[in-house]
Design an enzyme around this catalytic site. Sequence first.
Site, PDB file in Angstrom:
ATOM      1  N   HIS A 147       0.601  -1.082  -0.095  1.00 23.22           N
ATOM      2  CA  HIS A 147      -0.172   0.021  -0.128  1.00 23.22           C
ATOM      3  C   HIS A 147       1.000   1.255   0.132  1.00 23.22           C
ATOM      4  CE1 HIS A 147      -2.649   2.928   0.694  1.00 23.22           C
ATOM      5  NE2 HIS A 147      -4.387   2.040   0.566  1.00 23.22           N
TER       6      HIS A 147
ATOM      7  N   ASP B 133      -7.800  -5.377   0.392  1.00 22.31           N
ATOM      8  CA  ASP B 133      -8.586  -6.293  -0.791  1.00 22.31           C
ATOM      9  C   ASP B 133      -7.956  -7.829  -1.033  1.00 22.31           C
ATOM     10  OD1 ASP B 133      -7.272  -3.263  -3.058  1.00 22.31           O
ATOM     11  OD2 ASP B 133      -9.729  -3.979  -3.086  1.00 22.31           O
TER      12      ASP B 133
HETATM   13  C1  SDX Z   1      -5.988   0.198  -2.570  1.00 26.51           C
HETATM   14  O1  SDX Z   1      -4.686   4.657  -2.359  1.00 26.51           O
HETATM   15  C2  SDX Z   1      -5.591   3.576  -1.557  1.00 26.51           C
HETATM   16  O2  SDX Z   1      -5.895   4.418  -0.641  1.00 26.51           O
HETATM   17  C3  SDX Z   1      -6.131   2.622  -1.940  1.00 26.51           C
HETATM   18  C4  SDX Z   1      -7.037   2.019  -1.682  1.00 26.51           C
HETATM   19  C5  SDX Z   1      -8.559   2.523  -1.606  1.00 26.51           C
HETATM   20  O3  SDX Z   1      -9.221   2.187  -0.787  1.00 26.51           O
HETATM   21  O4  SDX Z   1      -8.770   3.602  -2.342  1.00 26.51           O
HETATM   22  O5  SDX Z   1      -6.543   1.485  -0.796  1.00 26.51           O
HETATM   23  C6  SDX Z   1      -7.350   0.827  -2.222  1.00 26.51           C
HETATM   24  O6  SDX Z   1      -5.490   1.210  -3.958  1.00 26.51           O
HETATM   25  C7  SDX Z   1      -5.612  -0.668  -2.665  1.00 26.51           C
HETATM   26  C8  SDX Z   1      -3.694  -1.571  -3.015  1.00 26.51           C
HETATM   27  C9  SDX Z   1      -4.414  -2.408  -4.260  1.00 26.51           C
HETATM   28  N1  SDX Z   1      -3.410  -3.046  -4.955  1.00 26.51           N
HETATM   29  C10 SDX Z   1      -2.845  -4.193  -5.199  1.00 26.51           C
HETATM   30  O7  SDX Z   1      -3.092  -4.909  -4.054  1.00 26.51           O
HETATM   31  C11 SDX Z   1      -1.863  -4.377  -5.692  1.00 26.51           C
HETATM   32  C12 SDX Z   1      -0.935  -4.884  -5.264  1.00 26.51           C
HETATM   33  N2  SDX Z   1      -0.199  -3.773  -4.299  1.00 26.51           N
HETATM   34  C13 SDX Z   1       1.109  -3.092  -5.157  1.00 26.51           C
HETATM   35  O8  SDX Z   1       0.571  -3.245  -6.664  1.00 26.51           O
HETATM   36  C14 SDX Z   1       1.360  -1.252  -5.061  1.00 26.51           C
HETATM   37  O9  SDX Z   1       1.389  -2.543  -3.154  1.00 26.51           O
HETATM   38  C15 SDX Z   1       0.527  -0.865  -4.759  1.00 26.51           C
HETATM   39  C16 SDX Z   1      -0.029   0.546  -5.871  1.00 26.51           C
HETATM   40  C17 SDX Z   1      -0.460  -0.897  -3.893  1.00 26.51           C
HETATM   41  C18 SDX Z   1       1.521   0.044  -4.248  1.00 26.51           C
HETATM   42  O10 SDX Z   1       2.155   0.567  -4.702  1.00 26.51           O
HETATM   43  P1  SDX Z   1       4.100   2.024  -4.404  1.00 26.51           P
HETATM   44  O11 SDX Z   1       2.584   2.772  -3.211  1.00 26.51           O
HETATM   45  O12 SDX Z   1       3.681   3.026  -5.941  1.00 26.51           O
HETATM   46  O13 SDX Z   1       5.253   0.825  -4.164  1.00 26.51           O
HETATM   47  P2  SDX Z   1       5.575   0.847  -4.941  1.00 26.51           P
HETATM   48  O14 SDX Z   1       5.129  -0.285  -6.409  1.00 26.51           O
HETATM   49  O15 SDX Z   1       6.812   1.724  -6.021  1.00 26.51           O
HETATM   50  O16 SDX Z   1       6.672  -1.069  -4.108  1.00 26.51           O
HETATM   51  C19 SDX Z   1       7.729  -0.415  -3.484  1.00 26.51           C
HETATM   52  C20 SDX Z   1       8.254  -1.508  -3.819  1.00 26.51           C
HETATM   53  C21 SDX Z   1       9.095  -1.972  -5.372  1.00 26.51           C
HETATM   54  O17 SDX Z   1       9.846  -2.263  -5.071  1.00 26.51           O
HETATM   55  P3  SDX Z   1      11.197  -1.643  -5.643  1.00 26.51           P
HETATM   56  O18 SDX Z   1      11.076  -1.222  -6.730  1.00 26.51           O
HETATM   57  O19 SDX Z   1      11.725  -0.512  -4.512  1.00 26.51           O
HETATM   58  O20 SDX Z   1      12.282  -2.935  -5.216  1.00 26.51           O
HETATM   59  O21 SDX Z   1       7.961  -2.616  -3.374  1.00 26.51           O
HETATM   60  C22 SDX Z   1       7.103  -3.752  -3.793  1.00 26.51           C
HETATM   61  C23 SDX Z   1       8.355  -2.965  -5.848  1.00 26.51           C
HETATM   62  O22 SDX Z   1       8.248  -3.839  -6.572  1.00 26.51           O
HETATM   63  N3  SDX Z   1       6.262  -3.608  -4.143  1.00 26.51           N
HETATM   64  C24 SDX Z   1       5.637  -5.158  -4.542  1.00 26.51           C
HETATM   65  C25 SDX Z   1       4.371  -5.127  -3.949  1.00 26.51           C
HETATM   66  N4  SDX Z   1       3.565  -3.954  -4.012  1.00 26.51           N
HETATM   67  C26 SDX Z   1       5.001  -3.289  -3.955  1.00 26.51           C
HETATM   68  N5  SDX Z   1       6.239  -6.336  -4.497  1.00 26.51           N
HETATM   69  C27 SDX Z   1       5.650  -7.823  -5.005  1.00 26.51           C
HETATM   70  N6  SDX Z   1       4.212  -7.690  -4.688  1.00 26.51           N
HETATM   71  C28 SDX Z   1       3.258  -6.319  -4.140  1.00 26.51           C
HETATM   72  N7  SDX Z   1       1.983  -6.580  -4.166  1.00 26.51           N
END
Ligand code: SDX
Length: 431
Positions: free
Chosen positions: A308, A366
């Site tokens: 998140h 989720d």
């Molecule tokens: C919702 O914003 C909100 O409040 C949203 C929400 C709401 O109520 O409105 O809470 C609802 O959207 C919840 C999130 C649902 N999405 C998912 O579950 C999809 C999987 N999660 C990710 O794609 C990710 O965690 C996000 C999109 C939720 C957040 O992404 P960020 O904050 O942009 O973080 P990032 O992509 O920069 O990740 C940071 C690091 C990265 O690694 P590095 O590049 O630093 O090496 O963490 C890794 C990412 O690769 N990472 C994950 C991961 N999520 C982040 N690695 C594996 N699995 C994951 N799920």
Amino acid sequence: MADTGKTAKLSFGDTELDLPIYSPTAGPDVIDIRRLYADAGVFTYDPGFTSTASCDSTITFIDGNKGELLHRGYPIDQLAEKSHFLEVCFLLLYGELPKAAELEDFEARVTNHTMLHEQMMNFFRGFRRDAHPMAIMTGVVGAMSAFYHDSTDINDPWQREVASIRMIAKLPTIAAMAYKYSVGQPFVYPRNDLDYASNFLRMCFAVPAEDYIVDPILSRAMDRIFTLHADHEQNASTSTVRLAGSSGANPFACIAAGIACLWGPAHGGANQACLEMLQEIGTVDRIPEYIARAKDKDDPFRLMGFGHRVYKNFDPRATVMKKSADEVLDLLGVENNPTLQVAKELEKEALADPYFADKKLFPNVDFYSGIILEAMGFPTSMFTPIFALSRTVGWISQWKEMIADPQNKIGRPRQLYQGETFRDYVDVEDR
Ligand code: SDX
């Protein structure tokens, strides 16, 4: 916001700036950079807005390190336990928990707006039967501005109020109709003698051939899921609604834009993607393979329902949802649901892995919601529509707050331009 009287010094080249610092009632201080371009000729750079406050708000506060989510100051776990969705809607819209008479009046106003203009049924028949319900909701909600002309003038507070009630009331009807259309069953009209969640369940699952008795377990679980998704400060879809609203677009068009943004698998579409991932994993012995893939930089696979932007500790909604999953599946007699077993083991193994711990990746809202929704009888394609109908009150509350804000102006970000600089046109024969 409280002007602290403090300033942040910014100096580069011959430029020295004192930027005002404001203190919120909760959360980090903010540095006001509104004069930056005018005074120093530079932009800030923050793709994804990881460090940017886009507005003032008094509606929802998240402390991502503490795993705290407050709606007008009330913690989500208490609201999920002690309140119900329409009361939370009142709280989000008007800022205070309603007195008994206020709640009764609000529930009556919502109940009496649940029917859709009969001619809007024609919209559904224009879609293919296999259209994703989110495609239908985006289209039909946008089309509401073609039917409810008497609540599209954003400068009239009364019309803003009517549009708000209409959308909170009609989104469940539209979502249920999208589901019925996809399964080839007749639409079921709302009933005024049912509460909000029971009405939605009946509109989804009743058929003309027999009576439908709402199961109070399902109705309570449904209402709790609505509450857990109601609002979440300036997430992607809420920011979309605010940006659309900043141009003066009508409220129905703004909410349709929010629905479109929510659909993405990185956002509200993650509940569908998460259940599909859990089903693809299938058995706990395959979890290590998927955890390895999630950690592999060369593999685009991510654990859906994990991570998140704001929560760097647990997501309090996931905690409530996990408890509710146990309760609902137990009460429904869904013994040893394999998907729930995989989810729990996946959470356990991921949280024990340094990759997820170091990156502060935890289950989000989720991760467990799809398991409950599937047990309640919903297909995965209905998971995000349920998120959308729940979040409608949050979008509307934030939109109303923005419209009423005297500082409100059209949102228009700048950019870091990396393209070609000026060059003259070249005729095709000279290229
Ligand atoms: C919702 O914003 C909100 O409040 C949203 C929400 C709401 O109520 O409105 O809470 C609802 O959207 C919840 C999130 C649902 N999405 C998912 O579950 C999809 C999987 N999660 C990710 O794609 C990710 O965690 C996000 C999109 C939720 C957040 O992404 P960020 O904050 O942009 O973080 P990032 O992509 O920069 O990740 C940071 C690091 C990265 O690694 P590095 O590049 O630093 O090496 O963490 C890794 C990412 O690769 N990472 C994950 C991961 N999520 C982040 N690695 C594996 N699995 C994951 N799920």
